[in-house]
Design a protein around this motif. Structure first.
Motif, PDB file in Angstrom:
ATOM      1  N   VAL A  84       0.902  -1.225   0.025  1.00  0.00           N
ATOM      2  CA  VAL A  84       0.052   0.088   0.035  1.00  0.00           C
ATOM      3  C   VAL A  84       0.770   1.189   0.004  1.00  0.00           C
ATOM      4  CG1 VAL A  84      -1.783   1.336   1.448  1.00  0.00           C
ATOM      5  CG2 VAL A  84      -1.710  -1.325   1.314  1.00  0.00           C
ATOM      6  N   ILE A  85       0.844   1.862  -1.121  1.00  0.00           N
ATOM      7  CA  ILE A  85       1.684   3.244  -1.204  1.00  0.00           C
ATOM      8  C   ILE A  85       0.930   4.463  -1.150  1.00  0.00           C
ATOM      9  CG2 ILE A  85       3.528   4.380  -2.726  1.00  0.00           C
ATOM     10  CD1 ILE A  85       4.245   1.464  -2.253  1.00  0.00           C
ATOM     11  N   CYS A  86       1.012   5.088   0.187  1.00  0.00           N
ATOM     12  CA  CYS A  86       0.498   6.061   0.417  1.00  0.00           C
ATOM     13  C   CYS A  86       1.029   7.581  -0.341  1.00  0.00           C
ATOM     14  CB  CYS A  86       0.548   6.415   2.127  1.00  0.00           C
ATOM     15  SG  CYS A  86      -0.452   5.024   2.978  1.00  0.00           S
ATOM     16  N   PRO A  87       0.397   8.476  -0.403  1.00  0.00           N
ATOM     17  CA  PRO A  87       0.823   9.736  -0.932  1.00  0.00           C
ATOM     18  C   PRO A  87       1.998  10.191   0.068  1.00  0.00           C
ATOM     19  CG  PRO A  87      -1.360   9.876  -0.548  1.00  0.00           C
ATOM     20  CD  PRO A  87      -1.062   8.791  -0.001  1.00  0.00           C
ATOM     21  N   VAL A  88       2.984  10.810  -0.387  1.00  0.00           N
ATOM     22  CA  VAL A  88       3.763  11.458   0.298  1.00  0.00           C
ATOM     23  C   VAL A  88       4.014  12.814   0.436  1.00  0.00           C
ATOM     24  CG1 VAL A  88       6.325  11.327   0.693  1.00  0.00           C
ATOM     25  CG2 VAL A  88       5.534   9.198  -0.136  1.00  0.00           C
ATOM     26  N   SER A  89       3.982  13.459   1.309  1.00  0.00           N
ATOM     27  CA  SER A  89       4.075  14.972   1.266  1.00  0.00           C
ATOM     28  C   SER A  89       5.282  15.243   1.382  1.00  0.00           C
ATOM     29  CB  SER A  89       2.981  15.383   2.419  1.00  0.00           C
ATOM     30  OG  SER A  89       3.456  14.985   3.527  1.00  0.00           O
ATOM     31  N   GLY A  90       5.866  16.270   0.744  1.00  0.00           N
ATOM     32  CA  GLY A  90       7.197  16.968   0.817  1.00  0.00           C
ATOM     33  C   GLY A  90       7.002  18.319   1.543  1.00  0.00           C
ATOM     34  N   GLY A  91       8.229  18.659   2.011  1.00  0.00           N
ATOM     35  CA  GLY A  91       8.281  19.754   2.975  1.00  0.00           C
ATOM     36  C   GLY A  91       9.470  20.585   2.390  1.00  0.00           C
TER      37      GLY A  91
END
Length: 91
Positions: A84-91
């Motif tokens: 399960v690949i969740c969205p990755v939030s960048g910072g």
């Protein structure tokens, strides 16, 4: 008749792992196979009272380390590793 029950290994990352409290689990699938598009409902049934449905709505699937564009066309037969690949939030 064989008692063999096909199974897959599900890998949980990020929000999915946090939600179910696991990084992986082995899931038995029907003898006839399981469309990848139906896996979400199966996992949700295994983890009731969690936010897994919400997490899966914005996640993608990877099968044997390859991203899947169309879950409707892929049928799991057993021995696959599904992430399960969740969205990755960048910072």
């Amino acid at each position: 008749m064989s008692n063999f029950k096909p199974s897959i290994t599900v890998l949980y990352f990020a929000a999915a792992s946090t939600t179910v409290g696991l990084t992986s689990e082995v899931v038995t699938i029907p003898q006839s196979g399981l469309p990848l598009a139906s896996l979400g409902d199966l996992l949700i049934s295994l983890h009731p009272n969690t936010q897994l449905k919400k997490v899966l709505e914005c996640s993608q699937w990877s099968v044997d380390a390859e991203m899947v564009d169309d879950p409707e066309k892929l049928v799991l037969r057993g021995d696959e590793e599904v992430a399960v690949i969740c969205p990755v939030s960048g910072g």
